[in-house]
Design an enzyme around this catalytic site. Structure first.
Site, PDB file in Angstrom:
ATOM      1  N   CYS A  18      24.974 -28.522 -35.074  1.00 52.33           N
ATOM      2  CA  CYS A  18      24.839 -27.089 -34.814  1.00 52.33           C
ATOM      3  C   CYS A  18      23.484 -26.557 -35.279  1.00 52.33           C
ATOM      4  O   CYS A  18      22.885 -27.088 -36.211  1.00 52.33           O
ATOM      5  CB  CYS A  18      25.915 -26.323 -35.563  1.00 52.33           C
ATOM      6  SG  CYS A  18      27.571 -26.887 -35.186  1.00 52.33           S
ATOM      7  N   ARG A  26      18.814 -30.927 -31.492  1.00 49.45           N
ATOM      8  CA  ARG A  26      19.757 -31.366 -32.515  1.00 49.45           C
ATOM      9  C   ARG A  26      21.043 -31.917 -31.910  1.00 49.45           C
ATOM     10  O   ARG A  26      21.814 -32.574 -32.593  1.00 49.45           O
ATOM     11  CB  ARG A  26      20.095 -30.194 -33.440  1.00 49.45           C
ATOM     12  CG  ARG A  26      18.896 -29.689 -34.209  1.00 49.45           C
ATOM     13  CD  ARG A  26      19.159 -28.341 -34.816  1.00 49.45           C
ATOM     14  NE  ARG A  26      20.051 -28.409 -35.949  1.00 49.45           N
ATOM     15  CZ  ARG A  26      19.655 -28.464 -37.213  1.00 49.45           C
ATOM     16  NH1 ARG A  26      18.388 -28.467 -37.502  1.00 49.45           N
ATOM     17  NH2 ARG A  26      20.530 -28.505 -38.196  1.00 49.45           N
ATOM     18  N   TRP A  60      27.803 -28.036 -32.007  1.00 48.26           N
ATOM     19  CA  TRP A  60      28.203 -29.425 -31.792  1.00 48.26           C
ATOM     20  C   TRP A  60      29.640 -29.493 -32.300  1.00 48.26           C
ATOM     21  O   TRP A  60      29.893 -29.338 -33.495  1.00 48.26           O
ATOM     22  CB  TRP A  60      27.289 -30.351 -32.594  1.00 48.26           C
ATOM     23  CG  TRP A  60      27.502 -31.804 -32.326  1.00 48.26           C
ATOM     24  CD1 TRP A  60      26.969 -32.540 -31.311  1.00 48.26           C
ATOM     25  CD2 TRP A  60      28.279 -32.706 -33.106  1.00 48.26           C
ATOM     26  NE1 TRP A  60      27.382 -33.851 -31.408  1.00 48.26           N
ATOM     27  CE2 TRP A  60      28.186 -33.982 -32.497  1.00 48.26           C
ATOM     28  CE3 TRP A  60      29.065 -32.578 -34.263  1.00 48.26           C
ATOM     29  CZ2 TRP A  60      28.831 -35.110 -32.992  1.00 48.26           C
ATOM     30  CZ3 TRP A  60      29.711 -33.704 -34.752  1.00 48.26           C
ATOM     31  CH2 TRP A  60      29.589 -34.952 -34.115  1.00 48.26           C
ATOM     32  N   ASN A  90      27.032 -23.549 -39.440  1.00 45.19           N
ATOM     33  CA  ASN A  90      26.734 -24.969 -39.298  1.00 45.19           C
ATOM     34  C   ASN A  90      27.420 -25.672 -40.461  1.00 45.19           C
ATOM     35  O   ASN A  90      27.253 -25.273 -41.599  1.00 45.19           O
ATOM     36  CB  ASN A  90      25.207 -25.160 -39.376  1.00 45.19           C
ATOM     37  CG  ASN A  90      24.810 -26.611 -39.205  1.00 45.19           C
ATOM     38  OD1 ASN A  90      25.638 -27.447 -38.890  1.00 45.19           O
ATOM     39  ND2 ASN A  90      23.538 -26.892 -39.410  1.00 45.19           N
ATOM     40  N   GLY A  91      28.233 -26.706 -40.195  1.00 47.84           N
ATOM     41  CA  GLY A  91      28.919 -27.426 -41.263  1.00 47.84           C
ATOM     42  C   GLY A  91      30.410 -27.488 -41.002  1.00 47.84           C
ATOM     43  O   GLY A  91      30.864 -27.260 -39.881  1.00 47.84           O
ATOM     44  N   GLU A 144      18.852 -52.725 -34.228  1.00 52.18           N
ATOM     45  CA  GLU A 144      18.188 -51.498 -33.786  1.00 52.18           C
ATOM     46  C   GLU A 144      18.079 -51.470 -32.253  1.00 52.18           C
ATOM     47  O   GLU A 144      18.299 -50.426 -31.624  1.00 52.18           O
ATOM     48  CB  GLU A 144      16.811 -51.394 -34.467  1.00 52.18           C
ATOM     49  CG  GLU A 144      15.933 -50.235 -34.024  1.00 52.18           C
ATOM     50  CD  GLU A 144      16.524 -48.856 -34.269  1.00 52.18           C
ATOM     51  OE1 GLU A 144      17.558 -48.737 -34.929  1.00 52.18           O
ATOM     52  OE2 GLU A 144      15.946 -47.885 -33.750  1.00 52.18           O
ATOM     53  N   LYS A 166      19.752 -48.604 -29.926  1.00 56.47           N
ATOM     54  CA  LYS A 166      18.964 -47.806 -28.964  1.00 56.47           C
ATOM     55  C   LYS A 166      19.594 -47.871 -27.586  1.00 56.47           C
ATOM     56  O   LYS A 166      19.752 -46.865 -26.900  1.00 56.47           O
ATOM     57  CB  LYS A 166      17.551 -48.354 -28.842  1.00 56.47           C
ATOM     58  CG  LYS A 166      16.380 -47.956 -29.628  1.00 56.47           C
ATOM     59  CD  LYS A 166      16.104 -46.611 -30.111  1.00 56.47           C
ATOM     60  CE  LYS A 166      17.094 -45.988 -31.042  1.00 56.47           C
ATOM     61  NZ  LYS A 166      16.648 -45.734 -32.375  1.00 56.47           N
ATOM     62  N   GLU A 184      23.046 -45.925 -27.479  1.00 59.25           N
ATOM     63  CA  GLU A 184      23.003 -44.465 -27.587  1.00 59.25           C
ATOM     64  C   GLU A 184      22.344 -43.810 -26.371  1.00 59.25           C
ATOM     65  O   GLU A 184      22.711 -42.703 -25.993  1.00 59.25           O
ATOM     66  CB  GLU A 184      22.370 -43.996 -28.902  1.00 59.25           C
ATOM     67  CG  GLU A 184      20.880 -44.148 -29.048  1.00 59.25           C
ATOM     68  CD  GLU A 184      20.358 -43.555 -30.374  1.00 59.25           C
ATOM     69  OE1 GLU A 184      19.385 -44.099 -30.897  1.00 59.25           O
ATOM     70  OE2 GLU A 184      20.909 -42.550 -30.856  1.00 59.25           O
ATOM     71  N   HIS A 216      30.628 -68.242 -34.784  1.00 55.88           N
ATOM     72  CA  HIS A 216      31.764 -67.800 -35.605  1.00 55.88           C
ATOM     73  C   HIS A 216      32.583 -66.718 -34.918  1.00 55.88           C
ATOM     74  O   HIS A 216      33.341 -66.010 -35.573  1.00 55.88           O
ATOM     75  CB  HIS A 216      31.247 -67.328 -36.968  1.00 55.88           C
ATOM     76  CG  HIS A 216      30.500 -68.388 -37.690  1.00 55.88           C
ATOM     77  ND1 HIS A 216      31.117 -69.467 -38.295  1.00 55.88           N
ATOM     78  CD2 HIS A 216      29.161 -68.590 -37.840  1.00 55.88           C
ATOM     79  CE1 HIS A 216      30.192 -70.266 -38.812  1.00 55.88           C
ATOM     80  NE2 HIS A 216      29.000 -69.751 -38.544  1.00 55.88           N
ATOM     81  N   LYS A 225      20.532 -34.874 -33.292  1.00 57.32           N
ATOM     82  CA  LYS A 225      19.337 -35.399 -33.946  1.00 57.32           C
ATOM     83  C   LYS A 225      19.496 -35.408 -35.456  1.00 57.32           C
ATOM     84  O   LYS A 225      19.142 -36.351 -36.128  1.00 57.32           O
ATOM     85  CB  LYS A 225      18.124 -34.538 -33.548  1.00 57.32           C
ATOM     86  CG  LYS A 225      16.809 -35.009 -34.151  1.00 57.32           C
ATOM     87  CD  LYS A 225      16.405 -36.345 -33.569  1.00 57.32           C
ATOM     88  CE  LYS A 225      15.140 -36.899 -34.190  1.00 57.32           C
ATOM     89  NZ  LYS A 225      15.025 -38.349 -33.934  1.00 57.32           N
TER      90      LYS A 225
HETATM   91  O1  M6R Z   1      17.420 -38.234 -39.875  1.00 52.94           O
HETATM   92  P1  M6R Z   1      17.956 -39.562 -40.294  1.00 52.94           P
HETATM   93  O2  M6R Z   1      16.936 -40.643 -40.243  1.00 52.94           O
HETATM   94  O3  M6R Z   1      18.619 -39.520 -41.652  1.00 52.94           O
HETATM   95  O4  M6R Z   1      19.064 -39.922 -39.240  1.00 52.94           O
HETATM   96  C1  M6R Z   1      19.863 -41.055 -39.395  1.00 52.94           C
HETATM   97  C2  M6R Z   1      20.580 -41.381 -38.114  1.00 52.94           C
HETATM   98  O5  M6R Z   1      21.414 -40.332 -37.734  1.00 52.94           O
HETATM   99  C3  M6R Z   1      19.602 -41.665 -36.965  1.00 52.94           C
HETATM  100  O6  M6R Z   1      18.711 -42.682 -37.286  1.00 52.94           O
HETATM  101  C4  M6R Z   1      20.389 -42.069 -35.687  1.00 52.94           C
HETATM  102  O7  M6R Z   1      21.002 -43.299 -35.883  1.00 52.94           O
HETATM  103  C5  M6R Z   1      19.447 -42.079 -34.486  1.00 52.94           C
HETATM  104  N1  M6R Z   1      20.009 -41.319 -33.408  1.00 52.94           N
HETATM  105  C6  M6R Z   1      19.189 -43.434 -33.941  1.00 52.94           C
HETATM  106  O8  M6R Z   1      18.318 -43.407 -32.862  1.00 52.94           O
END
Ligand code: M6R
Length: 605
Positions: free
Chosen positions: A2, A27, A74, A98-99, A478, A482, A485, A501, A600
């Site tokens: 949010c 965000r 959100w 927000n929260g 990673e 990527k 997501e 395994h 974000k």
């Molecule tokens: O702002 P931060 O680095 O603490 O965020 C951590 C994760 O939420 C962030 O890296 C998330 O996994 C990304 N969307 C990955 O691309």
């Protein structure tokens, strides 16, 4: 997650609220709304979906109000529809939040008994009704205070009142809130980025604090209701860094600028004359550190995993890594000579902040590696190492990951040097090699055409695997993160040695498998694992700096990265995987900068 905006002004505010909400879109959100005070009444407008929808509603029927609050939501409690969108208003008060309010159910039941009606499924509406209740008997400050006292959980709030037509109130506990100062207007916002087009003069609320703004002044109160003064920071005003420029989306811009951002980061930390790495005022003597725990979430956690390999290789320090949402609830044995390093792009991730808070409460030594230097995590840790990547807007983290790995590598080298665990010759050579990183990054990014060819093989796949050993294992994780997501294709990263395994059972004819096999001590072993995948029909995409032709047989595509030392290879292997996720998602017409369901800055746990 949010996003909140609030403005008290001498002129109508809805246009600026809409613009600020657009800035908060990055965000991640699923509905939007705003409230203004128009002709003495609360005028609330909300919609599901994008801020554009809200804009259309308002342009048909513009608000004249000179004070208002806006929100992108959100969804946590209740589906993302118009009713659950914020603000939530009663006759006398309108609230954006927000929260999460953890005790909302019990407060709601209590208020229902007092005949308060609830329209939405949200936890936020209890704040509106609690405030409405207190406002019958108390002034604004006392009503807000009494309301906050009742709330459990985390929040940042923006509030306007029907009967106090020139006031916007902000409050926070756990979720960030910035206050901005303008000419004949003042603002609150979830972050300074939302306020950037209006002001670069910012203060930050701390937990328990309340601010009351009018167009002419801002007053702050602490949790004891005493008036306090706050420092006003002047933020740098580089619009260039927060616009897409000629790029189609922020992610392609952010991928593309990694050679520049890594150069900027190196410039901050490397003393070229003395061939040394500078970390001024490091609060703990590296010779006295016997254990480091690296903590983060998502991509930031993957850079923690890279740190584990780096510090184990270069120092004799015991290293642990932890996912912040797990760390915060474990029974940690805090010791004097342990160091806790928190990695976070935003510096606002709720779990990472809570893990840091736990360390602080136990008087542990803490260090934050962040991109946003004004963030809560940066402000709370004992020591901050910025990654100097500039604003990262795309939800998928790219340049921040490279920046995090870079600072962690620099830190491991420096600590190793101070502890006499690396020879002078190797230390100097490592610094020299690092200076080539920006141009190597450029070289890899120039091969985007090859990645577009590879991406076509992934577009229709239901699933895929990313394999690597050693440093390439976190990079495989990673790469998989990527891809999933951005393109919504199921992707898993595995240590290549784990295949037999269990995961090998997933290999079937045509399954795309990414194999990361740089020429390092694991090379032959990874190539054997790759052959096992090929033998079972897997369609292999090999990413390597090996230039022999022999291993190319039966490989669907071999992507070559330039030769470099082993510590530079993880950086170079990351880039094609970022581009791969990008092109697969763009071929599938996915929303690149705002993938579904994601935010974000993850400011709730
Ligand atoms: O702002 P931060 O680095 O603490 O965020 C951590 C994760 O939420 C962030 O890296 C998330 O996994 C990304 N969307 C990955 O691309």
């Amino acid at each position: 997650m949010c996003g909140i905006i609030g403005i008290a002004s001498a002129k109508p505010v809805f246009g600026n609220i809409i613009e600020a909400l657009k800035k908060l879109e990055y965000r991640g959100y699923d509905s939007a709304g705003l409230s203004t005070i128009d002709n003495g009444e609360i005028n609330e407008k909300k919609c599901s979906g994008r801020v554009n929808n809200l804009e259309k509603i308002l342009f048909k029927n513009p608000s004249k109000g000179k004070l208002g609050i806006g929100h992108v939501r959100w969804a946590t409690h209740g589906v993302p529809n118009e009713i659950n969108a914020h603000p939530h208003s009663s006759e006398v008060v309108s609230v954006v939040h927000n929260g999460i309010i953890e005790n909302s159910n019990s407060i709601k039941n209590e208020l229902i008994k007092k005949n308060y009606l609830f329209k939405s499924q949200t936890d936020t509406e209890v704040i509106t009704q609690l405030l409405t209740n207190y406002l019958k008997n108390y002034d604004i400050l006392d009503s807000v205070h009494k309301t906050l006292e009742r709330l459990e959980g985390s929040f940042a709030l923006g509030i306007i009142f029907k009967n106090f037509k020139d006031i916007v109130v902000g409050a926070r506990r756990g979720s960030p809130l910035a206050v901005g100062y303008g000419h004949e207007e003042n603002y609150i916002g979830s972050d300074s980025y939302a306020l950037k087009s209006m002001t670069n003069k910012i203060s930050y609320l701390e937990d328990g604090e309340i601010c009351i703004l009018t167009k002419d002044k801002v007053e702050f109160y602490n949790s004891e209701k005493n008036k306090i003064n706050k420092e006003i920071l002047t933020l740098s005003n580089d619009e260039n860094k927060t616009t897409k420029g000629d790029f189609k989306d922020f992610m392609s811009k952010e991928i593309n600028e990694q050679s520049v951002t890594s150069k900027a980061c190196l410039k901050e930390y490397i003393d070229h004359l003395r061939k040394d790495i500078n970390f001024y005022n490091f609060p703990i003597n590296p010779n006295e550190v016997n254990k480091i725990t690296f903590i983060g979430c998502g991509t930031a956690y993957h850079s923690c995993l890279i740190a584990k390999y780096l510090f184990e290789d270069l120092t004799s320090i015991t290293v642990e890594t932890d996912i912040a949402s797990e760390f915060r609830y474990r029974k940690i044995k805090f010791k004097k000579n342990n160091l806790y390093v928190f990695v976070s792009q935003s510096g606002e991730t709720a779990d990472t902040f809570a893990a840091l808070d736990l360390c602080k409460k136990n008087n542990a030594n803490t260090c934050a590696i962040v991109n946003v230097v004004e963030s809560s995590i940066a402000r709370t840790a004992n020591f901050v190492l910025p990654i100097h990547a500039g604003p990262e807007i795309g939800v998928a983290s790219t340049k921040a990951f490279i920046g995090q790995m870079l600072v962690l590598y620099l830190l491991s080298l420096k600590i190793s040097k101070v502890r006499n665990e690396i020879t002078d010759q190797n230390y100097t050579k490592s610094i020299n090699d690092l200076n080539n990183l920006p141009s190597l990054i450029k070289e890899v990014l120039a091969k985007r055409d090859e990645i577009q060819i590879i991406a076509k093989d992934f577009v229709d796949s239901k699933g895929t695997m990313f394999l690597g050993r050693g440093f390439s294992y976190p990079i495989a994780l990673e790469g998989a993160l990527k891809l999933k997501e951005l393109s919504y294709i199921h992707a898993e990263g595995y240590p290549a040695g784990e295949m037999k395994h269990g995961p090998l059972a997933l290999i079937e004819d045509g399954l795309p498998v990414v194999v990361l096999a740089p020429k390092d001590k694991y090379f032959e072993k990874t190539i054997s694992n790759m052959q096992e995948v090929i033998a079972r029909g897997g369609k292999v995409f090999l990413f390597t700096d090996d230039d022999s032709e022999i291993i190319s047989e039966n490989i669907r595509y071999k992507f070559n990265i330039p030769n470099s030392n082993d510590y530079i290879k993880p950086f170079l292997l990351t880039l094609p995987l970022q581009m791969l996720a990008y092109y697969v998602a763009s071929f599938k017409n996915c929303d690149i900068d705002k993938p579904r369901n994601l935010a974000k800055s993850v400011t709730v746990e």
